[in-house]
Design a protein around this motif. Sequence first.
Motif, short mmCIF file in Angstrom:
data_model
loop_
_atom_site.label_atom_id
_atom_site.label_comp_id
_atom_site.label_asym_id
_atom_site.label_seq_id
_atom_site.Cartn_x
_atom_site.Cartn_y
_atom_site.Cartn_z
N UNK A 241 0.77 -1.15 0.03
CA UNK A 241 -0.09 -0.06 0.13
C UNK A 241 0.98 1.06 0.06
N UNK A 242 0.48 2.32 -0.77
CA UNK A 242 1.39 3.31 -0.98
C UNK A 242 0.29 4.69 -0.71
N UNK A 243 0.41 5.66 0.11
CA UNK A 243 -0.28 6.65 0.37
C UNK A 243 0.40 7.86 -0.11
N UNK A 244 -0.18 8.61 -1.02
CA UNK A 244 0.54 9.89 -1.62
C UNK A 244 -0.21 11.13 -1.30
N UNK A 245 0.36 12.13 -0.84
CA UNK A 245 -0.28 13.42 -0.18
C UNK A 245 -0.52 14.15 -1.48
N UNK A 246 -1.56 15.12 -1.21
CA UNK A 246 -1.91 16.13 -2.16
C UNK A 246 -0.78 16.60 -2.98
N UNK A 247 0.41 16.84 -2.12
CA UNK A 247 1.44 17.70 -2.71
C UNK A 247 2.52 16.65 -3.46
N UNK A 248 2.11 15.40 -3.61
CA UNK A 248 3.01 14.62 -4.31
C UNK A 248 3.94 13.69 -3.43
N UNK A 249 4.12 13.88 -2.06
CA UNK A 249 4.75 13.21 -1.21
C UNK A 249 4.32 11.91 -0.79
N UNK A 250 5.19 10.84 -0.65
CA UNK A 250 4.68 9.77 -0.22
C UNK A 250 4.39 9.71 1.48
N UNK A 251 3.28 9.50 1.69
CA UNK A 251 2.87 9.70 3.24
C UNK A 251 2.93 8.40 4.00
N UNK A 252 2.79 7.23 3.29
CA UNK A 252 2.69 5.94 3.93
C UNK A 252 3.22 4.78 2.99
N UNK A 253 3.98 3.79 3.13
CA UNK A 253 4.23 2.74 2.38
C UNK A 253 4.20 1.66 3.23
N UNK A 254 3.61 0.76 2.71
CA UNK A 254 3.26 -0.61 3.75
C UNK A 254 3.08 -1.75 3.01
N UNK A 255 4.38 -2.56 2.96
CA UNK A 255 4.33 -4.02 2.29
C UNK A 255 3.42 -4.77 3.02
N UNK A 256 2.53 -5.57 2.53
CA UNK A 256 1.46 -6.34 3.36
C UNK A 256 0.10 -5.19 3.39
N UNK A 257 -0.73 -5.68 3.53
CA UNK A 257 -2.04 -4.88 3.59
C UNK A 257 -2.92 -4.86 4.90
N UNK A 258 -3.50 -3.87 5.05
CA UNK A 258 -4.55 -3.77 6.38
C UNK A 258 -5.60 -4.52 6.04
N UNK A 259 -6.44 -4.73 7.04
CA UNK A 259 -7.59 -5.30 6.99
C UNK A 259 -8.60 -3.97 6.40
N UNK A 260 -9.05 -4.14 5.26
CA UNK A 260 -9.83 -2.95 4.82
C UNK A 260 -11.31 -2.79 5.38
#
Length: 195
Positions: free
Chosen positions: A163-182
Amino acid sequence: RAVSAAPSPATARTLSIPSVPAHANPPPAMASSDNTGAETTVAVTLAHWFRSSDARVGTMAPDFELSDISGNRISLASLRGKVVLIDAWATWCHVCRSSMPEFESFYRDFRNSPKFVILTVSQDRDPTAVRRFVDANHYDFPVLVDPAGQFGAAYNITAVPSEILIGSNGQILWYCPGGPNWSDRQIRSEFQKLL
């Protein structure tokens, strides 16, 4: 880098949220981030819950342009100004397949937000097989294909799901190998803050 055809059980799993004391301080790297407001709050919380966050958090996300399973081109640059969640997955990944119904529900709950975009990027090499899988399961979430492995190499995808979360300014906010329980209420509550 190519995604391993057989990710190890340690990296290819659905992760649980550990208990975090309410008084816990944010990690120093996230506390000094240029991001503010809800994006930073969500990123700090996710970093606490999922300690496997990557060192690239806080750096600019590499741009990409990929086709979806219908042939439409989508670029990260075209989404600037929005928060983007990317799920890297593969049809051969058992954990990915088993978490897809929960991810579809998550997508349906969040897809109408003008500020938050959810994408998936298949790491499969055969786009036709990806389309068959998505169609057979009636998934609605956007599926981009990366048959040449360009996205996987740029984002160093070594395990799926990631999982990769990218902020509105283009920065990587979170990077997680494996996935959460959605379907987890806490996960959904955190992402609700981005709307």
